[in-house]
Design an enzyme around this catalytic site. Sequence first.
Site, PDB file in Angstrom:
ATOM      1  CB  THR A 249      -2.444   4.236   1.611  1.00  0.00           C
ATOM      2  OG1 THR A 249      -2.691   5.054   0.465  1.00  0.00           O
ATOM      3  CG2 THR A 249      -3.677   3.398   1.899  1.00  0.00           C
TER       4      THR A 249
ATOM      5  NE  ARG B  91      -2.739   8.233  -4.189  1.00  0.00           N
ATOM      6  CZ  ARG B  91      -1.429   8.458  -4.086  1.00  0.00           C
ATOM      7  NH1 ARG B  91      -0.591   7.450  -3.859  1.00  0.00           N
ATOM      8  NH2 ARG B  91      -0.964   9.684  -4.213  1.00  0.00           N
TER       9      ARG B  91
ATOM     10  CB  ILE C 101      -0.988   0.021   1.187  1.00  0.00           C
ATOM     11  CG1 ILE C 101      -0.269  -0.098   2.527  1.00  0.00           C
ATOM     12  CG2 ILE C 101      -2.029  -1.063   1.031  1.00  0.00           C
ATOM     13  CD1 ILE C 101      -1.210  -0.052   3.723  1.00  0.00           C
ATOM     14  CG  ASP C 102       0.033   4.163  -2.857  1.00  0.00           C
ATOM     15  OD1 ASP C 102       0.731   3.329  -3.452  1.00  0.00           O
ATOM     16  OD2 ASP C 102      -1.017   4.642  -3.331  1.00  0.00           O
ATOM     17  CE  LYS C 103       6.560   9.180   3.039  1.00  0.00           C
ATOM     18  NZ  LYS C 103       7.388  10.313   2.571  1.00  0.00           N
TER      19      LYS C 103
END
Length: 307
Positions: A144, A240, A140-142
């Site tokens: 998030t 996103r 998962i993104d930084k």
Amino acid sequence: MRKIISKSLNLEYNETKKGRLDTFLSTEISDFTRSQLQKFIKDGNVLVNDKEITKTGAKLTTGDKIIVNIPKEKPLEAIPENIPLDIVYEDEDVIVVNKPQGMVVHPAAGHPDKTLVNAILYHCQINDSDVIRPGIVHRIDKDTSGLLMIAKNNLAKQSLMKQLKEKSNLREYVAIVHGNFQEKTGRINAPLGRSKTDRKKQAVVEDGRHAVTHFTVLEQFENYSLLKLKLETGRTHQIRVHMKYIGHPVAGDPLYGPKNTLDGKGQFLHAKTLGFEHPRTHKWMEFSVEPPQIFLDTLAQLRHRQS
């Protein structure tokens, strides 16, 4: 000490108005983030008219010649670091962690340490030949927050990766997005790939990879909505980009959202629920964690405005 340079880039500033050095480099060089380029400047790797410049906000004028010396990168290595972890579940095969906003999942260019992997390696042994992403089967993104499953051995890794490929696991998110909806549920089926105009971004492109996101509207406020989102596929930045594509970007998203948004520490996107079949026992396991406090506080503020 002699600097080891991998390559040099030669640029010329042709704008009529004066501009910042770091801003100019970030628009001209897409292979590095703005923070990486700023570090190049501070480390003395940028010359303007043959003069070393170390001030990121140095002003450029028409005709200035810029040389950017790209330093040779050190080989990446995941080293154990004593970083606190929010462990939701752990046994001999898998770990489920609640990743905070601001933490990168594994070492990469620009983020060589202080990642989730560094923390996991300090906490326990991971038997995996991948030295940079040991045990990582999804990310998962930084900015998030939320749940990740990590494999502690090859049996677990193969099983979890197979479940991801076959779409038999469960990954549900909650997000605060811009705008309101007439429909209560929806399915976004739009292929994703690297943006043709900005290599730092993903975008909906005709020749992209198959990507499907399902959403359910949980609450609506003035100018914002709270959604539950279920991933059918797991592409980079999928939620996103898909939300931007349908005109409802995730609030606080610095890459795909508008500047006029909710105050926070990045996008208001949280991996709330995670389900999978245990690699060894084959028992279905499901976990759920609440969003971080800043997410909950923002929801409370939006609800208060409605009352």
